[in-house]
Scaffold this motif. Structure first.
Motif, PDB file in Angstrom:
ATOM      1  N   VAL A 470      34.332  52.429  33.941  1.00  0.00           N
ATOM      2  CA  VAL A 470      34.755  52.410  35.345  1.00  0.00           C
ATOM      3  C   VAL A 470      34.752  53.802  35.967  1.00  0.00           C
ATOM      4  O   VAL A 470      34.758  53.942  37.194  1.00  0.00           O
ATOM      5  CB  VAL A 470      36.163  51.762  35.504  1.00  0.00           C
ATOM      6  N   LYS A 505      35.265  46.504  39.663  1.00  0.00           N
ATOM      7  CA  LYS A 505      36.258  47.343  38.964  1.00  0.00           C
ATOM      8  C   LYS A 505      35.866  48.816  39.078  1.00  0.00           C
ATOM      9  O   LYS A 505      36.730  49.695  39.218  1.00  0.00           O
ATOM     10  CB  LYS A 505      36.377  46.924  37.497  1.00  0.00           C
ATOM     11  N   ASP A 508      36.835  49.988  42.488  1.00  0.00           N
ATOM     12  CA  ASP A 508      38.275  50.235  42.609  1.00  0.00           C
ATOM     13  C   ASP A 508      38.659  51.570  41.977  1.00  0.00           C
ATOM     14  O   ASP A 508      39.506  52.296  42.497  1.00  0.00           O
ATOM     15  CB  ASP A 508      39.044  49.094  41.937  1.00  0.00           C
ATOM     16  N   ASP A 548      39.714  42.907  42.643  1.00  0.00           N
ATOM     17  CA  ASP A 548      39.899  44.174  41.927  1.00  0.00           C
ATOM     18  C   ASP A 548      40.327  45.338  42.823  1.00  0.00           C
ATOM     19  O   ASP A 548      40.947  46.281  42.338  1.00  0.00           O
ATOM     20  CB  ASP A 548      38.601  44.533  41.188  1.00  0.00           C
ATOM     21  N   CYS A 549      39.975  45.266  44.085  1.00  0.00           N
ATOM     22  CA  CYS A 549      40.319  46.379  44.988  1.00  0.00           C
ATOM     23  C   CYS A 549      41.387  45.957  45.991  1.00  0.00           C
ATOM     24  O   CYS A 549      41.481  46.503  47.105  1.00  0.00           O
ATOM     25  CB  CYS A 549      39.075  46.852  45.757  1.00  0.00           C
TER      26      CYS A 549
END
Length: 960
Positions: A470, A505, A508, A548-549
Motif C-alpha cells: 500500500v 487500499k 487510501d 477503503d477511503c
C-alpha cells in the motif's frame, strides 16, 4: 423369437424411420425392454445370431454389458451365471477382430462379471490366470483377450457395477495379486509387432492400480523400455505417452512409496523426456505430437514439484523446459504448465510450522535461497503469459462460447500472475507489468494494435493488486497518472475503472494529496457515462473506494450524493443500471457510517429521499395503482432500502429511519402481500433494519411482527418465516419480547403444519418447508424456553417426519438440521431445562423417526444427502443409546437378506453402537455409507428396500 424380431424392428425404426414420433416410440420401447428379464436371453441370442446387423450387435452388446453391470442378481442361479460366463467367452472369441465397438462392450461385460463373481469361478487362479490360459490355448484370439486385459483394471473403479463394497475391495486385491501375471502376458505380447500399441494401452491401464512394483524393477522392464523407445518413433504413439505419463504419476504416488523409493525409475524417465525438449519448437512437428510432449513435461513438473523445488541444477533444466512449454503460442499447450507454477509457488512460499526453535533461521535462509533461485523463472513467466489476456482484434465477432472461453483464459492467467507475485513480490511484478503498460499506451494511437495492449497490461496490473504494497511509491503514481490520458474506449475504460477500484487500499494509504482522489472520482463518473459495462465497473470501483477511503471521503459527501441521485433517478447521461446503482447505495452508506450520530441521521435521510419519493408517488396514486404495478417497479427501490439498512452502521439512525418509513412499508405489505417478489424484497429490507438496529427498533418491531403474523395466515409467503427467523435470532432471549414471540411462533407454525400434511404438499411448497424448519431451528437455538413447551412443537416434529424425504435439497436439509438440533438440545441456550419434555415427544416417535432416517440413507433421498442424514441418525443414537439401537435394529431387520447381507447389517449396527459409546463420527462414516451403497446398487434392490421400509406409510404416533 417374437421378442428378438420386435427388437430388430424397433432398432430399424429408431435408426431409419422418417417419422420422429415413431422413432421416439421405438426408443422408449427399447429403453423399457432393457429393464426386463427377457433382455438377457434376447441380447445373448442376437449376439450369437450370424444374421444380426451391426446396429443390432452394438445395441445388444451394450444392453448385455449394462445388464451384467447392474442386474446380475436377476439371474436365477449360479448355473445361469456360469452359462453367461461361457457365452461371454464365446462372444469374446467371435468378435476378437471386430466390430471394435461390439468387442469393447463384450470385454467390459466380462470384466464386470469378474467384479461380481469370486476368483474361484475362473478356475481357482482368478480371471487373469484364466485369461493367460485362454491366450496360451487360443493364440488366434489374443487381440480380443488383450482388450479384456486392458479394461479389467478400469472396472475396479467403475461404480456403475452393482457390486457389494466388500466384493469390490476383494476384486481390487485379486487384480493386484495377479499384477505380475498380467505384466508377463503383456511382455509376451510384445513379440507381435502389430499389437505393440494395444499392449502399451493395457500396461497404462494396469499402472493405474498403483501397485507397489519396485522402481528398480520397472526401470529395466521391457514394457517400460518399449514405451520409452516409442517416444522417439516418427509417429509419436499416444499409447506410449499414456504409459510414460502413468509411470510419472506412479513414481511420485505415496501408494507406490513416493519419489524416494522410485528414484531408479525417475532417473530413467526424466532424461528420455528431456531429450524431447527440442521438438517443442520444431515447426515440422504435428501439433498433436507437440501437445503430447508438452503433456509429459507438465506431468513431470506436477509430479516431481517437491524435488524441483529444491532448486538443484538438474531441476532447473526441467523448469526451463516448462518455460518453453509456457511460451508456446497455443494457449491449450502453454496452460498445461499453470498448475506446476502454482504448486511450486506454494512450496516456495509456505512457512513450515513444524520447524523447531533454533532451526527457524536455517529454514528461513533456505527458503530465501530457493526464492532467489526461481526468481528469474517467474520473471520470465510474467512476460510469457501477460500477452495472452489481450482482446483479439475481432472480439466483437466472437460467439458467446468463444467469449466465455476467452474470459476463462484471462482468469487463469490472472491466477498465474498471482503465483508469480507471491514469489517475486507484488512490487517487483508490478514493475515488469508497468513496462508492458507503457508500451501499450504508446500503441494506443497505432491503428494496427490500438488500445488492446494497454488494456491487457492494465488487466494484469489489476490481477496482482492484493500483492502490491500500500505504500508503493515508485510505479503506482505513474500508473494513476497515465489512466486519465487513455482513450475513452468502453472495454479499456471498464478495465481502468476496475483497476482503480482494485487499488482502493493503496489510494487510501498514499493519497494525502486530495487532487488524486478527486481525479479518481472524476474518472469513475466519466466511466458511468460511456457504456453500461464501463458504468457497471465504475459503480463497483466506487464501492471499493468508498469502503477503503471512507474517512477521507466524508468531505466529498455532496459530490458523491449528486452522483448517487443522478444514477438512482436516471438523470443526465449516466448509464448505471438499477442493479449496479446498488453499489453506489452501498458506497454512500459506508461513508455515512463514518459520520457523527447527528450528521449520520441527516445524511441517511438524504440517502433515503430519492427512494422514498418514488415509492410515495406510487402509493399516493391509490391502492388500485399500487396493486397493479409490476413487481420490478417496486423492488428496484425497496432493494435500495435493504442496502442502506445493511451498510449504514448507525443502529439508532436506521431505527429512526425505519420508524418514519413504516407507513410506506405497511401500505405495500397490505396491498401487495400476494406478490412473492415484492414481499421478498420488503422482508429483506426489514431483515437488515432489524439486524442493524437490534433493540433500538422499539415499537416498530412489534408492528412488523403483527403485520407478517396476520398476513401469513392468508398468503403463506416463505419470506415472512425468513424475516421471523432474523427476529428470533436477535430478540429470542429478551424477556420483554416473550409475549410477542410466543404468539408469533404459535401462529406461524400452526398455519404451516396445516399446510404441510403430506409429502406431496412438501414437494409443491418446498420454500415454505425450508423457511419453516430454518425458523424452527432458530427457535431451538435462541428461544427454546418459548418453543419446546409450546403446543406447536409436537405437531412440528410430526410434520418434519412427513417431510424428511422431500427431494428438494434445501427443504430436506432444513428438516434434517431441525431434527439434529432437537437431538442436540442440550447444546443450545437453556436447552437442558427441557430435555425431559423433548424426550416425551421424541421417544414415542423414535422408532418411526429412525426408520425414516434409515430409509433416507438407503435410497429415499439422493446419495448427496447421506452426510446430513447420517449426522441426524448419529445425533439420535448418541442421545437415546440402547433405545436408538433397538429402533435401528428393528428397522434394518425389515430389509430382506436379498438386498442386505447379514455382515453388512451387523457392520452398520456396530457403527451405531460405537456412536452411542462416543466414538468419532468420521470413523463411523464408512460402514454407514457402505449400507447406503449396498441398498442403492441397482433399481431392483432400491425397490426392495423402499418396499420394506415404506417411509411414507408409517403410522404416526398421535400426540397424547
Amino acid at each position: 423369437m417374437e421378442l428378438q424380431q420386435t427388437v430388430k424392428e424397433a432398432l430399424n425404426a429408431l435408426y431409419h424411420h422418417p417419422d420422429d414420433t415413431v422413432r421416439m416410440k421405438a426408443d422408449r420401447w427399447l429403453q423399457d425392454f432393457q429393464g426386463t428379464l427377457d433382455a438377457w436371453q434376447v441380447a445373448d441370442n442376437l449376439l450369437h445370431d450370424a444374421t444380426s446387423n451391426l446396429e443390432t450387435l452394438i445395441f445388444c452388446s451394450q444392453m448385455l454389458r449394462s445388464k451384467v453391470q447392474r442386474d446380475i442378481e436377476e439371474l436365477p442361479s449360479s448355473e445361469a451365471v456360469r452359462a453367461l460366463q461361457d457365452s461371454l467367452n464365446t462372444l469374446l472369441k467371435k468378435f476378437h477382430r471386430g466390430p471394435p465397438k461390439v468387442r469393447t462392450q463384450i470385454s467390459i461385460a466380462v470384466a464386470a462379471l469378474a467384479v461380481h463373481v469370486p476368483a474361484e469361478d475362473w478356475g481357482g487362479g482368478g480371471i487373469v490366470s484364466w485369461l493367460r490360459d485362454e491366450m496360451n490355448s487360443h493364440p488366434e484370439y489374443v487381440p480380443g483377450f488383450l482388450e479384456l486385459l486392458t479394461v479389467l483394471p478400469e472396472e475396479v473403479y467403475n461404480y456403475k457395477i452393482a457390486a457389494r463394497p466388500e466384493r469390490r475391495r476383494r476384486f481390487e486385491k485379486e487384480l493386484i495379486s495377479q499384477m505380475e501375471i498380467a505384466l508377463s502376458i503383456l511382455t509376451a505380447c510384445l513379440q507381435i509387432n502389430e499389437l505393440t500399441e494395444k499392449v502399451l494401452e493395457a500396461f497404462a491401464s494396469w499402472l493405474r492400480l498403483k501397485h507397489r512394483i519396485p522402481g528398480s524393477l520397472l526401470a529395466s522392464h521391457p514394457l517400460v523400455l518399449t514405451a520409452l523407445s516409442s517416444l522417439h518413433s516418427e509417429i509419436l504413439s499416444e499409447a506410449s505417452v499414456n504409459v510414460i505419463s502413468e509411470l510419472i504419476h506412479y513414481s511420485a504416488a505415496a501408494s507406490s512409496g513416493g519419489a524416494a523409493v522410485s528414484m531408479p525409475l525417475i532417473q530413467v524417465i526424466v532424461p528420455q523426456i528431456m531429450n524431447l525438449k527440442a521438438q517443442l519448437t520444431d515447426s515440422s512437428k504435428d501439433e498433436e505430437d507437440v501437445k503430447a510432449i508438452a503433456r509429459l513435461f507438465a506431468d513431470m513438473g506436477d509430479s516431481y514439484v517437491e524435488l524441483i523445488a529444491a532448486g538443484s541444477d538438474e531441476s532447473m533444466l526441467i523448469v526451463h523446459a516448462l518455460l518453453e512449454v509456457a511460451s508456446h503460442p497455443e494457449y491449450d499447450i502453454a496452460s498445461m504448465t499453470f498448475n506446476f507454477w502454482h504448486s511450486l509457488q506454494f512450496i516456495l512460499t509456505k512457512r513450515d510450522s513444524h520447524v523447531s526453535f533454533g532451526d527457524e533461521a536455517y529454514a528461513e535462509a533456505d527458503r530465501n535461497r530457493r526464492l532467489q533461485v526461481f526468481r528469474s523463472a517467474y520473471e520470465s513467466l510474467v512476460s510469457l503469459v501477460s500477452f495472452r489476456v489481450q482482446y483479439p482484434r475481432d472480439y466483437q465477432d466472437l460467439s458467446l462460447e468463444d467469449l466465455k472461453e476467452f474470459k476463462q483464459t484471462r482468469y487463469a492467467v490472472a491466477d498465474v500472475l498471482i503465483d508469480a507475485a507471491s514469489v517475486l513480490g507484488g512490487d517487483a511484478t508490478l514493475k515488469i507489468l508497468y513496462t508492458k503498460l507503457v508500451e501499450g499506451v504508446a500503441c494506443c494511437g497505432n491503428e494496427h494494435s490500438g488500445w488492446h495492449p494497454a488494456e491487457a497490461a492494465l488487466f494484469c496490473i489489476r490481477a496482482i493488486s492484493n500483492y502490491v504494497s500500500v505504500d508503493e511509491a515508485e510505479v503506482m503514481p505513474q500508473v494513476m497518472a497515465l489512466l486519465p490520458k487513455l482513450p475513452q474506449q468502453p472495454l479499456l475504460l471498464q478495465t481502468v475503472c476496475l483497476t482503480v477500484g482494485a487499488y482502493s487500499k493503496w489510494l487510501d494509504a498514499v493519497s494525502s494529496d486530495p487532487s488524486i482522489l478527486a481525479s479518481v472520482l472524476g474518472m469513475l463518473t466519466s466511466g458511468m457515462g460511456v457504456s453500461e459495462d464501463s458504468a457497471a465497473a465504475a459503480a463497483v470501483a466506487f464501492r471499493h473506494i468508498c469502503d477503503d477511503c471512507r474517512k477521507k471521503l466524508c468531505g466529498y459527501l455532496d459530490g458523491l450524493y449528486n452522483v448517487y441521485r443522478a444514477a438512482v433517478n436516471g438523470e443526465g447521461s449516466l448509464k448505471v443500471s438499477a442493479e449496479d446503482s446498488l453499489h453506489l447505495v452501498e458506497a454512500l452508506s459506508m461513508v455515512i457510517t463514518e459520520l457523527p450520530q447527528d450528521d449520520a441521521k441527516k445524511a441517511l435521510e438524504m440517502l433515503c429521499l430519492p427512494v422514498v419519493t418514488h415509492l410515495q408517488d406510487v402509493i399516493n396514486q391509490g391502492p388500485d395503482v399500487l396493486q397493479k404495478k409490476h413487481s420490478r417497479d417496486l423492488t428496484v427501490h425497496i432493494d435500495r432500502f435493504a442496502y442502506i439498512f445493511r451498510h449504514v452502521n448507525h443502529p439508532e439512525a436506521v431505527a429512526d429511519a425505519i420508524q418514519r418509513l413504516w407507513p410506506i412499508f405497511k401500505a405495500i405489505f397490505d396491498i401487495r402481500a400476494w406478490d412473492m417478489r415484492t414481499m421478498e424484497s420488503l422482508c429483506r429490507a426489514c431483515k437488515y433494519a432489524v439486524r442493524t438496529s437490534k433493540r433500538y427498533m422499539g415499537i416498530t418491531i412489534g408492528a412488523i411482527l403483527e403485520e407478517i403474523q396476520g398476513l401469513y395466515q392468508q398468503h403463506q409467503q416463505p419470506c415472512f418465516l425468513y424475516l421471523s427467523s432474523e427476529v428470533i435470532k436477535i430478540f429470542g432471549a429478551d424477556p420483554s419480547c416473550a409475549s410477542y414471540l410466543h404468539n408469533l411462533i404459535e401462529a406461524l407454525f400452526k398455519r404451516t403444519t396445516c399446510l404441510l400434511t403430506s409429502i406431496e404438499e412438501f414437494t409443491s411448497r418446498p420454500d415454505v418447508a425450508d423457511d419453516c424448519f430454518l425458523l424452527a431451528s432458530r427457535c431451538i437455538r435462541y428461544c427454546s424456553q418459548l418453543f419446546i413447551p409450546s403446543s406447536v412443537f409436537p405437531s412440528l416434529v410430526d410434520c418434519a417426519m412427513i417431510g424428511i424425504t422431500v427431494q428438494h435439497r434445501e427443504a430436506s436439509n432444513s428438516i434434517l438440521t431441525f431434527l439434529s438440533d432437537i437431538f442436540d438440545l442440550a447444546k443450545s441456550c437453556k436447552g437442558e431445562e427441557f430435555l425431559s419434555l423433548r424426550d416425551s415427544i421424541i421417544i414415542p416417535r423414535g422408532a418411526s423417526i429412525t426408520r425414516i432416517l434409515i430409509a433416507s440413507l438407503t435410497g429415499a433421498l439422493p446419495s448427496s444427502r447421506i452426510e446430513m442424514v447420517t449426522y441426524a441418525l448419529l445425533a439420535l443414537t448418541r442421545v437415546y443409546r440402547p433405545q436408538a439401537l433397538e429402533w435401528a435394529k428393528e428397522s434394518v431387520s425389515l430389509i430382506p437378506s436379498t438386498a442386505v447381507a447379514e455382515v453388512e447389517r451387523t457392520r452398520f449396527l456396530q457403527a451405531l453402537s460405537d456412536a452411542a459409546s462416543g466414538a468419532d463420527v468420521n470413523v463411523l462414516m464408512a460402514p454407514i455409507e457402505e449400507l447406503s451403497d449396498v441398498c442403492r446398487r441397482n433399481r431392483t434392490v432400491q425397490e426392495i428396500v423402499k418396499g420394506a421400509l415404506k417411509p411414507h406409510e408409517l403410522n404416526m404416533v398421535p400426540v397424547s
